[in-house]
Design a protein around this motif. Sequence first.
Motif, PDB file in Angstrom:
ATOM      1  N   ASP A   6       0.865  -1.177   0.000  1.00  0.00           N
ATOM      2  CA  ASP A   6       0.000   0.000   0.000  1.00  0.00           C
ATOM      3  C   ASP A   6       0.905   1.232   0.000  1.00  0.00           C
ATOM      4  OD1 ASP A   6      -1.497   2.264   0.921  1.00  0.00           O
ATOM      5  OD2 ASP A   6      -3.039   0.894   1.649  1.00  0.00           O
ATOM      6  N   HIS A   7       0.750   2.088  -1.003  1.00  0.00           N
ATOM      7  CA  HIS A   7       1.700   3.191  -1.155  1.00  0.00           C
ATOM      8  C   HIS A   7       1.637   4.161   0.015  1.00  0.00           C
ATOM      9  CE1 HIS A   7      -1.656   5.804  -2.384  1.00  0.00           C
ATOM     10  NE2 HIS A   7      -0.829   6.792  -2.178  1.00  0.00           N
ATOM     11  N   ARG A   8       0.484   4.249   0.684  1.00  0.00           N
ATOM     12  CA  ARG A   8       0.381   5.187   1.798  1.00  0.00           C
ATOM     13  C   ARG A   8       1.293   4.772   2.946  1.00  0.00           C
ATOM     14  NH1 ARG A   8      -5.994   4.533   2.115  1.00  0.00           N
ATOM     15  NH2 ARG A   8      -5.215   2.422   1.752  1.00  0.00           N
ATOM     16  N   PRO A 180      -0.641  -1.961 -18.033  1.00  0.00           N
ATOM     17  CA  PRO A 180      -2.011  -1.460 -17.936  1.00  0.00           C
ATOM     18  C   PRO A 180      -2.986  -2.576 -17.601  1.00  0.00           C
ATOM     19  CG  PRO A 180      -1.043  -0.971 -20.100  1.00  0.00           C
ATOM     20  CD  PRO A 180      -0.104  -1.863 -19.389  1.00  0.00           C
ATOM     21  N   ALA A 181      -4.016  -2.243 -16.836  1.00  0.00           N
ATOM     22  CA  ALA A 181      -5.069  -3.220 -16.543  1.00  0.00           C
ATOM     23  C   ALA A 181      -5.990  -3.371 -17.746  1.00  0.00           C
ATOM     24  CB  ALA A 181      -5.862  -2.784 -15.315  1.00  0.00           C
ATOM     25  N   ARG A 182      -6.327  -2.256 -18.394  1.00  0.00           N
ATOM     26  CA  ARG A 182      -7.174  -2.291 -19.580  1.00  0.00           C
ATOM     27  C   ARG A 182      -7.219  -0.911 -20.213  1.00  0.00           C
ATOM     28  NH1 ARG A 182     -13.156  -1.063 -18.699  1.00  0.00           N
ATOM     29  NH2 ARG A 182     -13.297  -0.091 -16.649  1.00  0.00           N
ATOM     30  N   ASP A 239      -4.613  -0.937  -8.214  1.00  0.00           N
ATOM     31  CA  ASP A 239      -3.720  -0.926  -7.063  1.00  0.00           C
ATOM     32  C   ASP A 239      -3.742  -2.281  -6.368  1.00  0.00           C
ATOM     33  OD1 ASP A 239      -6.055  -1.060  -5.560  1.00  0.00           O
ATOM     34  OD2 ASP A 239      -5.935   1.001  -4.821  1.00  0.00           O
ATOM     35  N   GLY A 240      -3.057  -2.353  -5.229  1.00  0.00           N
ATOM     36  CA  GLY A 240      -2.930  -3.627  -4.536  1.00  0.00           C
ATOM     37  C   GLY A 240      -4.235  -4.194  -4.038  1.00  0.00           C
ATOM     38  N   ALA A 241      -5.243  -3.333  -3.837  1.00  0.00           N
ATOM     39  CA  ALA A 241      -6.554  -3.794  -3.378  1.00  0.00           C
ATOM     40  C   ALA A 241      -7.491  -4.072  -4.540  1.00  0.00           C
ATOM     41  CB  ALA A 241      -7.166  -2.756  -2.447  1.00  0.00           C
ATOM     42  N   GLY A 242      -6.977  -3.967  -5.774  1.00  0.00           N
ATOM     43  CA  GLY A 242      -7.804  -4.219  -6.943  1.00  0.00           C
ATOM     44  C   GLY A 242      -8.629  -3.032  -7.386  1.00  0.00           C
ATOM     45  N   ILE A 293       5.072   3.058  -6.536  1.00  0.00           N
ATOM     46  CA  ILE A 293       5.428   2.531  -5.217  1.00  0.00           C
ATOM     47  C   ILE A 293       4.791   1.156  -5.037  1.00  0.00           C
ATOM     48  CG2 ILE A 293       5.106   2.825  -2.727  1.00  0.00           C
ATOM     49  CD1 ILE A 293       5.195   5.876  -3.220  1.00  0.00           C
ATOM     50  N   GLU A 294       3.512   1.035  -5.387  1.00  0.00           N
ATOM     51  CA  GLU A 294       2.806  -0.232  -5.203  1.00  0.00           C
ATOM     52  C   GLU A 294       3.260  -1.276  -6.219  1.00  0.00           C
ATOM     53  OE1 GLU A 294      -1.392   0.246  -4.833  1.00  0.00           O
ATOM     54  OE2 GLU A 294      -1.194   1.570  -3.090  1.00  0.00           O
TER      55      GLU A 294
END
Length: 411
Positions: A6-8, A180-182, A239-242, A293-294
């Motif tokens: 998580d980048h935060r 890229p995701a899409r 991101d990491g949480a989708g 970062i992520e």
Amino acid sequence: MTTAHDHRRLGRELGLFDTDPLIGAGLPYWLPDGAAVRHSLEEYIRTAERRAGYQHVYSPVLGKRELYEISGHWAHYSDDMFPPMDVGGEQVVLRPSLCPHHAVIYRYRSHSYRELPLRMAELGGMYRSELSGVLGGLTRVRAIQLNDAHIFCTLEQVAEEARAALDMIRRAYEALGITPARYRLSLPGPGGKYVAAPEKWRRSTALLTDVLDRSGLPYEAAEGEAAFYGPKIDVQVTDGAGRESTLSTVQVDFHQPERFDLHYIGADGARHRPVMVHRSIIGSVERAVAHLIEQHGGAFPAWLAPTQLVILPISDSELPNATNLARRCADLGLRARIAGPDRGSLGARIREARLVPYQAVIGAKEATDDHVALRLRDGRRLAPQPTDDALTHISTLIGAHSTALWTDTAS
């Protein structure tokens, strides 16, 4: 990707950025290591744009309310803007977008069709009145540094400019290690959010659809995601949480050239209306760094890393050689630091520098021979080699924005 990425959390642990209640929510500040990442990213995109024929400008972060009334932002986007400020009998606004300023810059003089396409770029600040509940880290902020550009061109040039922008995005993602995701074709939806100009929407949507079809990229159409003035090609990342967000974008705009009465003189000597292609290769610097970062867990590609080389003298006797090596790195533009014996055992210092791309170990023999023994972040250990050879190889890879840590040849 785990929650550790998580980048935060990781951005603060790595000393890249932070926030403070005295500055305000959604207004992060950049620490030295984060500023180094940001600077490298900004220099990369500026150089790529110069090579692609863009001219860079600077424009104010404030504008009169009238400017945004003309552009259409006030009617269609004011809920996301900060309230106007009364200054000298006029109302001025923190800009939510750079495009009105660039439209004004375009019209400061007349243009010939021979000048088109005219590509205007800026890494500039803009401001969004985001609600406190949606703010988070670098992904949703109130002060945004945007990699923005506007291409003023003829109708016949639109497709090629949009294709070229997509190609710049592809190359940037390769250098950044981003997948890229899409791809999304963002179209208008119901309601009064969008400019009422059916024919302009039809033409601009047809142009971007054709660009995507000819590119061979898979894409999905999504209603309700367009800009208020035109459709977009959005490059989506997760991101990491989708959670999905837009990083890069290409847009076609017939609206603002008309609102600002932009024109060029054609081959026939008559005035013609240009088309405005909006494009952002890396989107906002904040969101791009958050994703990096992520994506990399803090182990950035070497050209982006805050510290690119850590120098590890085995004992105090090698400290003068380490200082000399740090100076040589600085002369080559490499970001290097010394982690001396006072910071613990060699093993502890190596572990502490696990995210640094290159670790240069200097023992008594290396100091005598002006050699360096390199350890790479991926675990590889290289045989001692002449210091100049090692630095030249690293500099070449970094200068090429390579994601490889080492190659048989960097030429």
